[in-house]
Design a protein around this motif. Sequence first.
Motif, PDB file in Angstrom:
ATOM      1  N   ASN A 138      -1.764   9.736   4.802  1.00 17.52           N
ATOM      2  CA  ASN A 138      -3.123   9.280   4.519  1.00 17.52           C
ATOM      3  C   ASN A 138      -3.563   8.201   5.480  1.00 17.52           C
ATOM      4  OD1 ASN A 138      -4.823  10.373   2.707  1.00 17.52           O
ATOM      5  ND2 ASN A 138      -3.917   9.368   0.927  1.00 17.52           N
ATOM      6  N   LEU A 139      -2.637   7.286   5.698  1.00 15.09           N
ATOM      7  CA  LEU A 139      -2.945   6.164   6.580  1.00 15.09           C
ATOM      8  C   LEU A 139      -3.229   6.653   7.995  1.00 15.09           C
ATOM      9  CD1 LEU A 139      -3.122   3.108   6.537  1.00 15.09           C
ATOM     10  CD2 LEU A 139      -0.743   3.020   7.192  1.00 15.09           C
ATOM     11  N   ILE A 165       5.676   8.176  -0.787  1.00 13.53           N
ATOM     12  CA  ILE A 165       5.518   7.349   0.403  1.00 13.53           C
ATOM     13  C   ILE A 165       5.011   8.173   1.575  1.00 13.53           C
ATOM     14  CG2 ILE A 165       6.727   5.913   2.035  1.00 13.53           C
ATOM     15  CD1 ILE A 165       8.515   4.992  -0.043  1.00 13.53           C
ATOM     16  N   THR A 182       2.298   2.098  -3.282  1.00 15.95           N
ATOM     17  CA  THR A 182       1.285   2.182  -4.334  1.00 15.95           C
ATOM     18  C   THR A 182       1.591   1.264  -5.499  1.00 15.95           C
ATOM     19  OG1 THR A 182       2.361   4.062  -5.372  1.00 15.95           O
ATOM     20  CG2 THR A 182       0.643   4.526  -3.783  1.00 15.95           C
ATOM     21  N   TYR A 199       0.826  -1.207   0.000  1.00 16.00           N
ATOM     22  CA  TYR A 199       0.000   0.000   0.000  1.00 16.00           C
ATOM     23  C   TYR A 199       0.853   1.246   0.000  1.00 16.00           C
ATOM     24  CZ  TYR A 199      -2.850   3.725   1.978  1.00 16.00           C
ATOM     25  OH  TYR A 199      -3.463   4.921   2.214  1.00 16.00           O
ATOM     26  N   LEU A 200       1.928   1.239   0.813  1.00 22.48           N
ATOM     27  CA  LEU A 200       2.736   2.453   0.928  1.00 22.48           C
ATOM     28  C   LEU A 200       3.446   2.773  -0.368  1.00 22.48           C
ATOM     29  CD1 LEU A 200       4.320   2.294   4.460  1.00 22.48           C
ATOM     30  CD2 LEU A 200       2.481   3.709   3.629  1.00 22.48           C
ATOM     31  N   LEU A 239      -1.476 -11.404  19.570  1.00 21.16           N
ATOM     32  CA  LEU A 239      -1.546 -10.692  18.291  1.00 21.16           C
ATOM     33  C   LEU A 239      -2.635  -9.644  18.329  1.00 21.16           C
ATOM     34  CD1 LEU A 239      -0.653 -10.578  15.287  1.00 21.16           C
ATOM     35  CD2 LEU A 239      -2.574 -12.043  14.816  1.00 21.16           C
ATOM     36  N   LYS A 247      11.148   4.211  -6.944  1.00 22.42           N
ATOM     37  CA  LYS A 247      10.118   3.174  -6.947  1.00 22.42           C
ATOM     38  C   LYS A 247      10.616   1.789  -7.335  1.00 22.42           C
ATOM     39  CE  LYS A 247       6.037   5.191  -6.109  1.00 22.42           C
ATOM     40  NZ  LYS A 247       5.350   5.787  -7.290  1.00 22.42           N
ATOM     41  N   SER A 292       0.268   4.040 -12.233  1.00 15.15           N
ATOM     42  CA  SER A 292      -0.755   4.930 -12.770  1.00 15.15           C
ATOM     43  C   SER A 292      -0.142   6.081 -13.542  1.00 15.15           C
ATOM     44  CB  SER A 292      -1.623   5.460 -11.638  1.00 15.15           C
ATOM     45  OG  SER A 292      -0.836   6.272 -10.803  1.00 15.15           O
ATOM     46  N   ASP A 293       1.147   6.225 -13.417  1.00 21.21           N
ATOM     47  CA  ASP A 293       1.798   7.315 -14.130  1.00 21.21           C
ATOM     48  C   ASP A 293       2.229   6.811 -15.488  1.00 21.21           C
ATOM     49  OD1 ASP A 293       4.875   9.153 -13.646  1.00 21.21           O
ATOM     50  OD2 ASP A 293       3.178   9.449 -14.975  1.00 21.21           O
ATOM     51  N   GLY A 307      -1.524  13.616 -10.855  1.00 24.45           N
ATOM     52  CA  GLY A 307      -1.494  12.657 -11.947  1.00 24.45           C
ATOM     53  C   GLY A 307      -0.457  11.571 -11.780  1.00 24.45           C
ATOM     54  N   ASP A 308       0.494  11.761 -10.891  1.00 21.07           N
ATOM     55  CA  ASP A 308       1.403  10.636 -10.685  1.00 21.07           C
ATOM     56  C   ASP A 308       1.154  10.040  -9.316  1.00 21.07           C
ATOM     57  OD1 ASP A 308       4.437  12.452  -9.824  1.00 21.07           O
ATOM     58  OD2 ASP A 308       2.324  12.781  -9.355  1.00 21.07           O
ATOM     59  N   ASP A 309       1.836   8.959  -9.053  1.00 25.75           N
ATOM     60  CA  ASP A 309       1.576   8.232  -7.819  1.00 25.75           C
ATOM     61  C   ASP A 309       1.941   9.058  -6.607  1.00 25.75           C
ATOM     62  OD1 ASP A 309       2.440   4.955  -9.033  1.00 25.75           O
ATOM     63  OD2 ASP A 309       0.524   5.942  -8.749  1.00 25.75           O
ATOM     64  N   PRO A 310       1.128   9.010  -5.577  1.00 30.95           N
ATOM     65  CA  PRO A 310       1.500   9.696  -4.341  1.00 30.95           C
ATOM     66  C   PRO A 310       2.771   9.090  -3.775  1.00 30.95           C
ATOM     67  CG  PRO A 310      -0.672   8.697  -4.140  1.00 30.95           C
ATOM     68  CD  PRO A 310      -0.165   8.345  -5.475  1.00 30.95           C
ATOM     69  N   GLN A 318       1.368   8.712   1.455  1.00 27.75           N
ATOM     70  CA  GLN A 318       0.616   7.509   1.801  1.00 27.75           C
ATOM     71  C   GLN A 318       0.591   7.295   3.306  1.00 27.75           C
ATOM     72  OE1 GLN A 318      -1.118   6.807  -0.972  1.00 27.75           O
ATOM     73  NE2 GLN A 318      -0.578   4.671  -0.925  1.00 27.75           N
ATOM     74  N   VAL A 319       1.742   7.558   3.962  1.00 27.84           N
ATOM     75  CA  VAL A 319       1.784   7.379   5.409  1.00 27.84           C
ATOM     76  C   VAL A 319       0.841   8.365   6.091  1.00 27.84           C
ATOM     77  CG1 VAL A 319       3.246   7.617   7.437  1.00 27.84           C
ATOM     78  CG2 VAL A 319       4.091   6.421   5.458  1.00 27.84           C
TER      79      VAL A 319
END
Lengths: 308, 75
Positions: B54-55, B48, A205, A202-203, B8, A280, A270-271, B43-46, B51-52
Amino acid sequence: MDLPHHGYRATKQRARAAPPTADSVLFEDTSSAAPAMNSQGYYTPGYNVGVPPNDMQGATGADNLFTDPMANAAMMYGSSLANQGKDMVNKELSRFMAVNKLKYFFAVDTRYVMKKLMILMFPYTHQDWEVRYHRDTPLPPRQDVNAPDLYIPTMAFITYILLAGIALGIQKRFSPEVLGLCASTALVWMIIEVLVMLLSLYLLTVHSDLTTFDLIAYSGYKYVGMIVTVLSGLLFGSDGYYVALAWSSCALVVFIVRSLKMKILTSLSSDSMGTGSSAKPQFRLYITVATAIFQPIIIYWLTSHLVR
Amino acid sequence: MAFTLYSLHHTAVLCTNAIAVLHEERFLCKIGWGADQRVGGFGDDPRIKAQVLNLIRSVRTVMRGQKSVFLCPQK
């Protein structure tokens, strides 16, 4: 190609199972005891002559059940109730778990299992690691030997727990709680590994089609290596254990790297212009290699206490 | 290390709680992980860090039930 034959063979066996129930009426039906005893005397003249009376008397109980309209109606009502209950259970269950997706992972046959076990233990000669698709859906494991399945991991997990019990029993350290502890430890490590993989995917992507069940499957293949290691540790002592550990570690590392390389490293980004962060591809490689390196570590961790 | 399923679950609850109690104003903005530092390319990938963040924000939203967006003060 003998692959469809497997499917046909299964149905043929089911068809063959039906006639014996009709044949049993020709022989003495000892389930309905008293009428059969009475008609013993009528058997001697001729076998075929004796059959219809026996048929009528021996099967009266069963006949009554089927010709009686009330019982018939009751049976149909009961079966419709059962069907409704089954539908309700299926609907509730499919809210929590994708049952159809799960069925895909258990669509295996003997030939697939044999080939997959060989590849797991000796992946060096396998050439084509690409998972084959059929109109955007992956082929089930019966038709594609590269597809991940959940049958082998489940069976290997259970076999590993049994082997751990045997190994501890040989060392006179067995008690029933130990089995549960071993099982939950192995399960927890697998859950941790799957969660870490999901988090890292996920991190970074990574838009691959690796679902949770796929990751569980790839993470469960290490139990096959664990079984081989523990078996050779039991049979050949400590030296055999280390040799088998080295062998299965190398085999598993190669297997995981080659399988996940197809899925992670070549997944679509996606790019479309390719100007994404330059770190990446390296991180994807790191994930693949880290997953592969984690397998021998966990094999050693979970099996070393079984073979002293 | 003998894990049980209970341990766990215990660990998961504690980790989720640790992420949920990170305070937006007092802590995250101070170290540059606030809610408004998620601007990436369009338009390009976020990346890292995005994303963190966001999480963290989603865990906080789910666990606390907050529905409004807080921005970092001043600056």
